[in-house]
Design a protein around this motif. Structure first.
Motif, PDB file in Angstrom:
ATOM      1  N   ALA A  73       4.615   0.102 -17.675  1.00  0.00           N
ATOM      2  CA  ALA A  73       3.856  -0.710 -16.740  1.00  0.00           C
ATOM      3  C   ALA A  73       3.197   0.075 -15.561  1.00  0.00           C
ATOM      4  N   ALA A  74       2.078  -0.532 -15.107  1.00  0.00           N
ATOM      5  CA  ALA A  74       1.060   0.365 -14.150  1.00  0.00           C
ATOM      6  C   ALA A  74       1.990   0.325 -12.885  1.00  0.00           C
ATOM      7  N   VAL A  75       1.848   1.640 -12.131  1.00  0.00           N
ATOM      8  CA  VAL A  75       2.515   1.803 -10.906  1.00  0.00           C
ATOM      9  C   VAL A  75       1.409   1.651  -9.889  1.00  0.00           C
ATOM     10  N   GLU A  76       1.449   0.849  -8.850  1.00  0.00           N
ATOM     11  CA  GLU A  76       0.927   0.851  -7.740  1.00  0.00           C
ATOM     12  C   GLU A  76       0.998   2.145  -6.812  1.00  0.00           C
ATOM     13  N   GLU A  77      -0.304   2.527  -6.232  1.00  0.00           N
ATOM     14  CA  GLU A  77       0.051   3.735  -5.367  1.00  0.00           C
ATOM     15  C   GLU A  77       0.630   3.534  -4.078  1.00  0.00           C
ATOM     16  N   VAL A  78       1.794   4.157  -3.617  1.00  0.00           N
ATOM     17  CA  VAL A  78       2.239   3.977  -2.527  1.00  0.00           C
ATOM     18  C   VAL A  78       1.568   5.097  -1.402  1.00  0.00           C
ATOM     19  N   ALA A  79       0.945   4.719  -0.403  1.00  0.00           N
ATOM     20  CA  ALA A  79       0.607   5.627   0.789  1.00  0.00           C
ATOM     21  C   ALA A  79       0.266   5.145   1.840  1.00  0.00           C
ATOM     22  N   ILE A  80       0.532   6.175   2.932  1.00  0.00           N
ATOM     23  CA  ILE A  80       0.291   5.915   4.476  1.00  0.00           C
ATOM     24  C   ILE A  80      -1.218   5.881   4.704  1.00  0.00           C
ATOM     25  N   ASN A  81      -1.763   5.006   4.895  1.00  0.00           N
ATOM     26  CA  ASN A  81      -3.099   4.644   5.262  1.00  0.00           C
ATOM     27  C   ASN A  81      -3.681   5.193   6.824  1.00  0.00           C
ATOM     28  N   TYR A  82      -3.279   6.242   7.035  1.00  0.00           N
ATOM     29  CA  TYR A  82      -3.648   6.422   8.638  1.00  0.00           C
ATOM     30  C   TYR A  82      -5.142   6.480   9.088  1.00  0.00           C
ATOM     31  N   GLY A  83      -5.927   6.362   7.933  1.00  0.00           N
ATOM     32  CA  GLY A  83      -7.223   6.314   8.462  1.00  0.00           C
ATOM     33  C   GLY A  83      -7.675   4.942   8.905  1.00  0.00           C
ATOM     34  N   LEU A  84      -7.083   3.944   8.187  1.00  0.00           N
ATOM     35  CA  LEU A  84      -7.294   2.530   8.811  1.00  0.00           C
ATOM     36  C   LEU A  84      -6.537   2.456  10.119  1.00  0.00           C
ATOM     37  N   PHE A  85      -5.576   3.014  10.308  1.00  0.00           N
ATOM     38  CA  PHE A  85      -5.068   3.289  11.686  1.00  0.00           C
ATOM     39  C   PHE A  85      -6.048   3.577  12.713  1.00  0.00           C
ATOM     40  N   ILE A  86      -6.592   4.886  12.390  1.00  0.00           N
ATOM     41  CA  ILE A  86      -7.479   5.522  13.253  1.00  0.00           C
ATOM     42  C   ILE A  86      -8.739   4.383  13.525  1.00  0.00           C
ATOM     43  N   GLN A  87      -9.036   3.810  12.158  1.00  0.00           N
ATOM     44  CA  GLN A  87     -10.065   2.894  12.636  1.00  0.00           C
ATOM     45  C   GLN A  87      -9.871   1.743  13.375  1.00  0.00           C
ATOM     46  N   ASN A  88      -8.765   1.390  13.280  1.00  0.00           N
ATOM     47  CA  ASN A  88      -8.296   0.095  14.294  1.00  0.00           C
ATOM     48  C   ASN A  88      -8.218   0.704  15.765  1.00  0.00           C
ATOM     49  N   ILE A  89      -7.775   1.894  16.067  1.00  0.00           N
ATOM     50  CA  ILE A  89      -7.789   2.607  17.442  1.00  0.00           C
ATOM     51  C   ILE A  89      -9.151   2.411  17.819  1.00  0.00           C
ATOM     52  N   VAL A  90     -10.144   3.276  17.121  1.00  0.00           N
ATOM     53  CA  VAL A  90     -11.612   3.106  17.391  1.00  0.00           C
ATOM     54  C   VAL A  90     -12.148   1.838  17.925  1.00  0.00           C
ATOM     55  N   ASP A  91     -11.769   0.953  16.870  1.00  0.00           N
ATOM     56  CA  ASP A  91     -12.316  -0.585  17.196  1.00  0.00           C
ATOM     57  C   ASP A  91     -11.818  -0.926  18.345  1.00  0.00           C
ATOM     58  N   PHE A  92     -10.631  -0.913  18.885  1.00  0.00           N
ATOM     59  CA  PHE A  92      -9.844  -1.263  19.977  1.00  0.00           C
ATOM     60  C   PHE A  92     -10.373  -0.629  21.292  1.00  0.00           C
ATOM     61  N   LEU A  93     -10.711   0.679  21.239  1.00  0.00           N
ATOM     62  CA  LEU A  93     -11.415   1.389  22.237  1.00  0.00           C
ATOM     63  C   LEU A  93     -12.786   0.920  22.739  1.00  0.00           C
TER      64      LEU A  93
END
Length: 143
Positions: A73-93
């Motif tokens: 069966a296919a296996v989904e990638e498990v990753a920590i998306n810290y780029g999205l977190f940085i993007q949300n911080i920039v959006d907030f600021l």
């Protein structure tokens, strides 16, 4: 049931509640404008500077994904998306900065209006007001 409806109507039609509702609606629209500013204007410039897609695709892969092959069966990638977190911080600021600037100018404008109102001379009393003042003063002097 009638008392409940009366109480609710009194609550819902208070000036503060209506003002808050208008603020929420305008805030939602303002949020869309700022999100567009970030996504459509600022982040493309950031992606040129960083030499890529900006921060959105930065991630730390814990378990790489695999496509389905045969009986496996296919296996989904498990990753920590810290780029999205940085993007949300920039959006907030950026949103916080825009709100700060908007509020700062609004307060300055309100202070100018209030100062102009206070500096305006008091209106000349009408003949009726003068007469009532004289009557009041006569009644005070008789006591």
């Amino acid at each position: 049931m009638g008392k409940f409806i009366e109480d609710f109507k009194a609550f819902a039609l208070k000036g503060n509640i209506v003002d808050m509702a208008v603020g929420v609606i305008i805030g939602g629209a303002f949020g869309k404008i700022v999100t567009s500013l970030v996504n459509d204007i600022i982040m493309p410039v950031v992606s040129i500077v960083t030499g890529g897609d900006g921060y959105k695709n930065l991630k730390y892969v814990i378990t790489p994904g695999r496509p389905a092959a045969g009986d496996v069966a296919a296996v989904e990638e498990v990753a920590i998306n810290y780029g999205l977190f940085i993007q949300n911080i920039v959006d907030f600021l950026i949103i916080a900065l825009c709100i700060f600037i908007a509020l700062r100018y609004t307060v300055k404008f309100m202070k100018k209006e209030k100062a102009a109102e206070e500096a305006a001379p008091a209106p000349e009393p009408t003949a009726e007001e003068k007469l009532l003042t004289e009557i009041r003063d006569i009644l005070k002097s008789e006591k």
